[in-house]
Design an enzyme around this catalytic site. Structure first.
Site, short mmCIF file in Angstrom:
data_model
loop_
_atom_site.label_atom_id
_atom_site.label_comp_id
_atom_site.label_asym_id
_atom_site.label_seq_id
_atom_site.Cartn_x
_atom_site.Cartn_y
_atom_site.Cartn_z
CB CYS A 79 -0.91 -0.02 1.23
SG CYS A 79 -1.83 1.48 1.48
CD GLN A 284 -4.38 20.48 10.01
OE1 GLN A 284 -3.89 19.43 9.58
NE2 GLN A 284 -3.83 21.65 9.75
CB CYS A 410 1.67 19.68 5.46
SG CYS A 410 1.13 20.51 3.97
N1 SAH Z 1 -5.50 26.49 8.46
C1 SAH Z 1 -6.49 25.52 8.08
C2 SAH Z 1 -6.30 24.96 6.66
C3 SAH Z 1 -4.91 24.58 6.24
S1 SAH Z 1 -4.78 23.61 4.79
C4 SAH Z 1 -6.57 24.42 9.11
O1 SAH Z 1 -5.69 24.26 9.93
O2 SAH Z 1 -7.55 23.67 9.10
C5 SAH Z 1 -4.46 24.74 3.54
C6 SAH Z 1 -5.68 25.49 3.04
O3 SAH Z 1 -5.24 26.40 2.04
C7 SAH Z 1 -6.76 24.64 2.39
O4 SAH Z 1 -7.99 24.94 2.99
C8 SAH Z 1 -6.75 25.10 0.92
O5 SAH Z 1 -8.04 25.09 0.34
C9 SAH Z 1 -6.23 26.51 1.02
N2 SAH Z 1 -5.54 27.09 -0.14
C10 SAH Z 1 -4.82 26.47 -1.09
N3 SAH Z 1 -4.25 27.37 -1.91
C11 SAH Z 1 -4.63 28.60 -1.47
C12 SAH Z 1 -4.34 29.94 -1.90
N4 SAH Z 1 -3.57 30.18 -2.95
N5 SAH Z 1 -4.88 30.95 -1.19
C13 SAH Z 1 -5.67 30.70 -0.10
N6 SAH Z 1 -5.95 29.48 0.33
C14 SAH Z 1 -5.45 28.43 -0.33
#
Ligand code: SAH
Length: 453
Positions: A79, A284, A410
């Site tokens: 996997c 998350q 990440c």
């Molecule tokens: N801070 C949040 C989400 C983090 S994940 C938490 O902890 O739950 C990253 C997020 O960035 C996702 O929701 C994705 O949709 C958004 N994203 C991706 N590219 C982006 C961009 N260019 N501008 C704004 N948001 C974006």
């Protein structure tokens, strides 16, 4: 010495690369061997030899490392999900700390910061609140659910993933049986035919609420009523949905959603705050570690109640609402419209009034807002996807003379790149804390504090 394909050697594994593959040296010549861990002595067959390095296949363990454990899952080696299940958890944590340090050193070229030990999990299994199972057929033509084999799109049948919720198996069995009985076809990627592509299951950690979402290559699910009837009797299921994705793409979810039964969201808590989560919104995946991560972020933000804060890439506003309790005002920016709808709703439902959300690209909305308003910010939280931040966004932070940046990442490689760019703009990396959000895999989350020099 000349090394040739198919030669067999005994090799001691002394290092690991960023993918978690073991590395050993034959007279200084590095050989990469999948499925090995530091400390293994292994019989290895060379499968590819390049000028300065080679690849080997693990044939037999001569002496297993003390860092090695028996994987819990039967399909761990095939996997693509868990790359490190045969690493002891201690060794996984060490691997991740090294990965972050390495990136910061090699790509970030930074020194003099404080590196804190990784925050690990007590029980590093069954932590995921979300699973996306591809649906297909096996060799005998039976409808199956499972996971993609590493680096491929062939499905390995498996319903009982050790990272996911224990309820997933029963849900999948009901869906597969329904598909067989009503001849609802699984999607076939090669021919772009068939209907059911994926089953997405999300579960609230504190509430237990479960959402089942059928991702289909079409606009309607035949016999949907029957499926609803069979699923709705399960305890905790509060939402049954269909997502339409008719594109030829690797992206799992399409844009259109149909609610078959129940809510078009599930709810969950982080700390005292209650969140609504839609299928298309990011949330998350490891709820236990998310609390740890956000606590660290809050600590690094060091708020007194007077600050103007921006939460860029805010998703459904989790961090924004978390920080709003301690700040004067928080602005959130997020690209997914549905997530912003969730964010606004979440603010309202939790009676948090000092937040404002914008839909759009962070690298566009944030600089444009500053050009127009010329208002400073004290703290910026960045939580971008793997590709990291655009330089114009970092430039705006510098122009605003933001005092503190809390960067949650990440992918430590792009974090290191952005730390380096910020260093050139007058910002210094002060503290680094990795958090193990993705136990058994090579992925690692990192939260850092960056301060204006
Ligand atoms: N801070 C949040 C989400 C983090 S994940 C938490 O902890 O739950 C990253 C997020 O960035 C996702 O929701 C994705 O949709 C958004 N994203 C991706 N590219 C982006 C961009 N260019 N501008 C704004 N948001 C974006």
């Amino acid at each position: 010495m000349e090394y040739k394909k198919n030669d067999v050697y005994s090799l001691t594994i002394t290092d690991a690369n960023m993918d978690g593959d073991g590395v050993g040296k034959l007279d200084g010549f590095p050989i990469f061997v999948k499925d090995t861990v530091i400390g293994d002595v292994a019989e290895v067959k060379l499968i590819k030899v390049k000028k300065n390095y080679g690849y080997g296949r693990l044939m037999k363990l001569i002496q297993p490392s003390k860092n090695r454990v028996e994987p819990r899952c039967d399909v761990a080696r095939q996997c693509g999900g868990c790359q490190l299940q045969f690493y002891s958890y201690q060794e996984q944590l060490r691997f991740k700390e090294n990965k972050v340090k390495n990136h910061l050193e090699r790509i970030g070229k930074v020194t003099g910061y404080q590196f804190h030990p990784i925050i690990g999990m007590e029980e590093p299994f069954h932590y995921r609140n979300k699973a996306q199972f591809p649906i297909g057929r096996n060799k005998d033509g039976r409808v199956i659910a499972g996971f993609y084999a590493g680096r491929t799109h062939s499905i390995i049948e498996y319903k009982d993933c050790v990272l996911g919720s224990k309820e997933n198996k029963l849900i999948l069995e009901i869906i597969l049986k329904f598909m067989e009985e009503y001849q609802v076809t699984p999607y076939q990627e090669t021919t772009h035919t068939g209907l059911v592509r994926h089953v997405l299951i999300r579960q609230g950690y504190h509430t237990g609420e479960i959402m089942v979402c059928m991702v289909i290559n079409g606009t309607m699910l035949p016999h949907a009523k029957e499926l609803v009837k069979r699923l709705q009797v399960l305890e905790h299921i509060t939402s049954i949905m269909v997502n339409c994705n008719q594109e030829k793409t690797n992206v799992i979810l399409g844009k259109e959603l149909i609610t078959l039964w129940g809510n078009d969201f599930i709810t969950d808590f982080i700390g005292d705050i209650c969140f609504r989560i839609s299928p298309l919104s990011f949330f998350q995946v490891n709820p236990i570690q998310t609390e740890q991560l956000y606590q660290k972020a809050l600590q690094y933000a060091n708020l007194s109640g007077k600050e103007m804060v921006w939460d860029l890439y805010c998703g459904i506003g989790t961090i924004s609402l978390f920080l709003a309790q301690k700040a004067k005002k928080v602005y959130g920016v997020e690209i997914v419209e549905q997530a912003i709808e969730n964010a606004k709703e979440n603010a309202k439902r939790n009676q948090i009034e000092n937040v404002e959300f914008f839909t759009g690209k962070a690298e566009e909305v944030f600089p444009a807002w500053y050009r127009q308003n010329r208002e400073q910010a004290d703290v910026v939280v960045l939580d971008p996807p793997r590709k990291g931040c655009e330089e114009v966004l970092l430039q705006t932070i510098a122009e605003m003379k933001v005092e503190r940046i809390v960067y949650i990442s990440c992918d430590s490689a792009t974090l290191a790149r952005d730390v380096r760019i910020l260093d050139g703009m007058g910002y210094r990396l002060l503290e680094v804390t990795p958090v193990d959000m993705f136990a058994q895999t090579v992925h690692v989350e990192t939260v850092v504090l960056i301060q204006r020099k």
